[in-house]
Design an enzyme around this catalytic site. Structure first.
Site, PDB file in Angstrom:
ATOM      1  CG  HIS A 258      -2.069   0.942   1.078  1.00 20.57           C
ATOM      2  ND1 HIS A 258      -1.979   2.281   1.384  1.00 20.57           N
ATOM      3  CD2 HIS A 258      -3.322   0.730   0.605  1.00 20.57           C
ATOM      4  CE1 HIS A 258      -3.142   2.851   1.110  1.00 20.57           C
ATOM      5  NE2 HIS A 258      -3.970   1.947   0.641  1.00 20.57           N
ATOM      6  CG  ASP A 309      -8.369  -4.498  -3.178  1.00 19.14           C
ATOM      7  OD1 ASP A 309      -9.574  -4.255  -3.108  1.00 19.14           O
ATOM      8  OD2 ASP A 309      -7.530  -3.679  -3.617  1.00 19.14           O
TER       9      ASP A 309
HETATM   10  C1  LIG Z   1      -0.542  -0.518  -3.998  1.00 16.17           C
HETATM   11  C2  LIG Z   1       0.809  -0.275  -4.683  1.00 16.17           C
HETATM   12  C3  LIG Z   1       0.508   0.245  -6.110  1.00 16.17           C
HETATM   13  C4  LIG Z   1       1.570   0.763  -3.893  1.00 16.17           C
HETATM   14  O1  LIG Z   1       2.691   0.998  -4.615  1.00 16.17           O
HETATM   15  P1  LIG Z   1       3.858   2.034  -4.222  1.00 16.17           P
HETATM   16  O2  LIG Z   1       3.578   2.754  -2.976  1.00 16.17           O
HETATM   17  O3  LIG Z   1       4.079   2.853  -5.440  1.00 16.17           O
HETATM   18  O4  LIG Z   1       5.040   1.058  -3.909  1.00 16.17           O
HETATM   19  P2  LIG Z   1       6.182   0.749  -4.918  1.00 16.17           P
HETATM   20  O5  LIG Z   1       5.579   0.419  -6.252  1.00 16.17           O
HETATM   21  O6  LIG Z   1       7.133   1.895  -4.869  1.00 16.17           O
HETATM   22  O7  LIG Z   1       6.820  -0.559  -4.295  1.00 16.17           O
HETATM   23  C5  LIG Z   1       7.856  -0.568  -3.355  1.00 16.17           C
HETATM   24  C6  LIG Z   1       8.557  -1.920  -3.411  1.00 16.17           C
HETATM   25  O8  LIG Z   1       7.652  -2.932  -2.987  1.00 16.17           O
HETATM   26  C7  LIG Z   1       7.408  -3.837  -4.050  1.00 16.17           C
HETATM   27  N1  LIG Z   1       6.001  -4.147  -4.045  1.00 16.17           N
HETATM   28  C8  LIG Z   1       5.002  -3.319  -3.650  1.00 16.17           C
HETATM   29  N2  LIG Z   1       3.838  -3.953  -3.754  1.00 16.17           N
HETATM   30  C9  LIG Z   1       4.112  -5.192  -4.207  1.00 16.17           C
HETATM   31  C10 LIG Z   1       3.325  -6.300  -4.488  1.00 16.17           C
HETATM   32  N3  LIG Z   1       1.987  -6.253  -4.348  1.00 16.17           N
HETATM   33  N4  LIG Z   1       3.892  -7.423  -4.940  1.00 16.17           N
HETATM   34  C11 LIG Z   1       5.242  -7.486  -5.089  1.00 16.17           C
HETATM   35  N5  LIG Z   1       6.051  -6.469  -4.812  1.00 16.17           N
HETATM   36  C12 LIG Z   1       5.494  -5.323  -4.377  1.00 16.17           C
HETATM   37  C13 LIG Z   1       7.812  -3.119  -5.313  1.00 16.17           C
HETATM   38  O9  LIG Z   1       8.138  -4.010  -6.344  1.00 16.17           O
HETATM   39  C14 LIG Z   1       8.988  -2.352  -4.808  1.00 16.17           C
HETATM   40  O10 LIG Z   1      10.063  -3.239  -4.659  1.00 16.17           O
HETATM   41  P3  LIG Z   1      11.565  -2.808  -5.012  1.00 16.17           P
HETATM   42  O11 LIG Z   1      11.853  -1.668  -4.059  1.00 16.17           O
HETATM   43  O12 LIG Z   1      12.369  -4.029  -4.782  1.00 16.17           O
HETATM   44  O13 LIG Z   1      11.510  -2.361  -6.442  1.00 16.17           O
HETATM   45  C15 LIG Z   1       1.618  -1.585  -4.758  1.00 16.17           C
HETATM   46  O14 LIG Z   1       1.849  -2.061  -3.460  1.00 16.17           O
HETATM   47  C16 LIG Z   1       0.965  -2.645  -5.614  1.00 16.17           C
HETATM   48  O15 LIG Z   1       1.148  -2.658  -6.832  1.00 16.17           O
HETATM   49  N6  LIG Z   1       0.167  -3.571  -4.995  1.00 16.17           N
HETATM   50  C17 LIG Z   1      -0.541  -4.561  -5.735  1.00 16.17           C
HETATM   51  C18 LIG Z   1      -1.859  -3.985  -6.248  1.00 16.17           C
HETATM   52  C19 LIG Z   1      -2.878  -3.833  -5.156  1.00 16.17           C
HETATM   53  O16 LIG Z   1      -3.079  -4.720  -4.333  1.00 16.17           O
HETATM   54  N7  LIG Z   1      -3.566  -2.698  -5.201  1.00 16.17           N
HETATM   55  C20 LIG Z   1      -4.605  -2.374  -4.219  1.00 16.17           C
HETATM   56  C21 LIG Z   1      -4.134  -1.258  -3.339  1.00 16.17           C
HETATM   57  S1  LIG Z   1      -5.273  -0.976  -2.022  1.00 16.17           S
END
Ligand SMILES: CC(C)(COP(=O)(O)OP(=O)(O)OC[C@H]1O[C@@H](n2cnc3c(N)ncnc32)[C@H](O)[C@@H]1OP(=O)(O)O)[C@@H](O)C(=O)NCCC(=O)NCCS
Length: 367
Positions: A258, A309
């Site tokens: 998140h 979710d």
């Molecule tokens: C929600 C989300 C978009 C937040 O993203 P964010 O704050 O931009 O976090 P980042 O994309 O910068 O991720 C940080 C690190 O965690 C990892 N990461 C974050 N969420 C992840 C996930 N669901 N699965 C695998 N790795 C994940 C990223 O790959 C990154 O790793 P790295 O530093 O080795 O490259 C992200 O966690 C995600 O894509 N989750 C899956 C989709 C989801 O469940 N969405 C509903 C949200 S309520």
């Protein structure tokens, strides 16, 4: 004018003042703990709270429900359009189309006052579930049940979506997810709604944009992906192997992580037990074991916690709801939060217009 500091994805940027929801020290709606609301209140009461600012008295709740019921009808032209859309349309696109079309014929479409926006919000709380049901159940060719003013929104949704006689436990389970989905500060879809409202465009336009934003898998779309993936596994071992592989290949595991909650999403924690209980009631404990194993792997390997979710998708699965309706169910809840934000934006508006840091070619002459 020079541009300020760049924050990728606007991370950490405070882009609005809001009295609707706070996330520091736990999620609160208008000051009330969201998980306590989920435990003790219906989505109807929470929608009222978000829109009006206070929880409803008994009489106010009855009037609110009655107003939603009275307005839970669709213009004939929209009903015909919903039945004519391609059967393989995404139900999220269907809802987006419905919100947009409702905006073309709303009696108050030229009125952005608070009173008009509250009226439009109450309408949408009934019209969007109805639009979804009209599209989804069109092949059955039967008339849909009428919206009941003496039943909660959750019960009406389950009935409209064809669950027949609905039991109180199923209604309660859905209700909890709707309360927790109802609002979440400046999530991408809410920000989209506020950007649109800040141009002094209308509530239907803002909700239409918000639905478009919620569709994506990094936002609302994640709940459908969670189940599509979970269903592939035959055993916890199988699931662990897959999760490790996904992480090694740097693939995203839906339902984890998140932007704001780095130490865990309180909503997911709250739903953990209700989700397990529901699974036990419908004989789906093996599915829960698979989910638990993935949780353990995600925590051990990446310190990533589940988000809302993750349990919400499983609750919908155990309730027997069709997977393509999971993100639309999120819409039916979040519309309360979006509308509250549109009303708040209109009440003290300034156009939202950030800047970009230019990284293109330097100034050059035409050849
Ligand atoms: C929600 C989300 C978009 C937040 O993203 P964010 O704050 O931009 O976090 P980042 O994309 O910068 O991720 C940080 C690190 O965690 C990892 N990461 C974050 N969420 C992840 C996930 N669901 N699965 C695998 N790795 C994940 C990223 O790959 C990154 O790793 P790295 O530093 O080795 O490259 C992200 O966690 C995600 O894509 N989750 C899956 C989709 C989801 O469940 N969405 C509903 C949200 S309520």
């Amino acid at each position: 004018m020079s541009t300020g500091e760049f924050a990728r994805g606007l991370e950490g940027v405070v882009a609005a003042e809001s009295a609707i929801c706070s996330m520091e020290g736990g999620l609160r709606y208008r000051g009330y703990d969201a998980c306590r609301l989920a435990a003790r209140k219906t989505f109807d009461e929470v929608a009222y709270l978000l829109l009006e600012g206070e929880l409803p008295e008994e009489r106010q709740l009855a009037d609110f429900r009655s107003s939603i019921a009275t307005n839970a009808t669709l213009p004939a032209s929209l009903a015909a359009l919903l039945r004519a859309l391609p059967r393989d349309s995404s139900p999220m696109d269907v809802l987006r189309t419905a919100a947009s079309t409702l905006g073309t014929c709303d009696a108050l479409r030229f009125d952005n006052s608070r009173a008009a926006n509250l009226q439009k919000s109450r309408q949408l709380l009934g019209q969007l579930p109805l639009a979804l049901a009209v599209f989804w159940r069109a092949p059955e060719g039967n008339a849909l049940p009428n919206w009941r003013a003496d039943a909660s929104i959750a019960e009406n949704i389950l009935t409209l979506l064809g669950r027949g006689e609905v039991d109180a436990e199923s209604v309660r389970a859905l209700d909890m997810t709707l309360v927790l989905y109802a609002e979440h500060e400046l999530a991408a879809s809410t920000f989209a709604a506020r950007v649109v409202a800040s141009t002094l465009s209308d509530l239907h336009a803002a909700v239409t944009a918000a639905i478009g934003a919620l569709k994506g898998p990094l936002h609302g779309g994640a709940n459908e992906r969670v189940i599509e993936w979970l269903r592939q596994f035959r055993s916890p071992q199988d699931a662990e192997r897959w999760a490790l592989e996904a992480l090694a290949e740097k693939r995203r595991v839906m339902g984890f992580g998140h932007r704001v909650y780095k130490q865990g999403d309180p909503r997911a924690e709250f739903l953990r037990e209700p989700c397990r209980q529901l699974a036990a009631r419908v004989g789906q404990q093996p599915f829960e074991e698979i989910a638990s194993r993935i949780e353990a792997v995600m925590l051990r390997e990446k310190q990533l916690h589940p988000n809302l979710d993750w349990p919400a998708a499983r609750i919908y699965y155990y309730l027997g709801l069709p997977i393509p309706l999971y993100t639309p169910l999120f819409v039916l809840a979040r519309v309360a939060g979006w509308c509250a934000h549109v009303i708040e934006q209109h009440s003290d508006n300034r156009l939202i217009r950030p800047r970009a840091r230019y990284v293109g070619p330097p100034p050059r002459d035409l050849p």
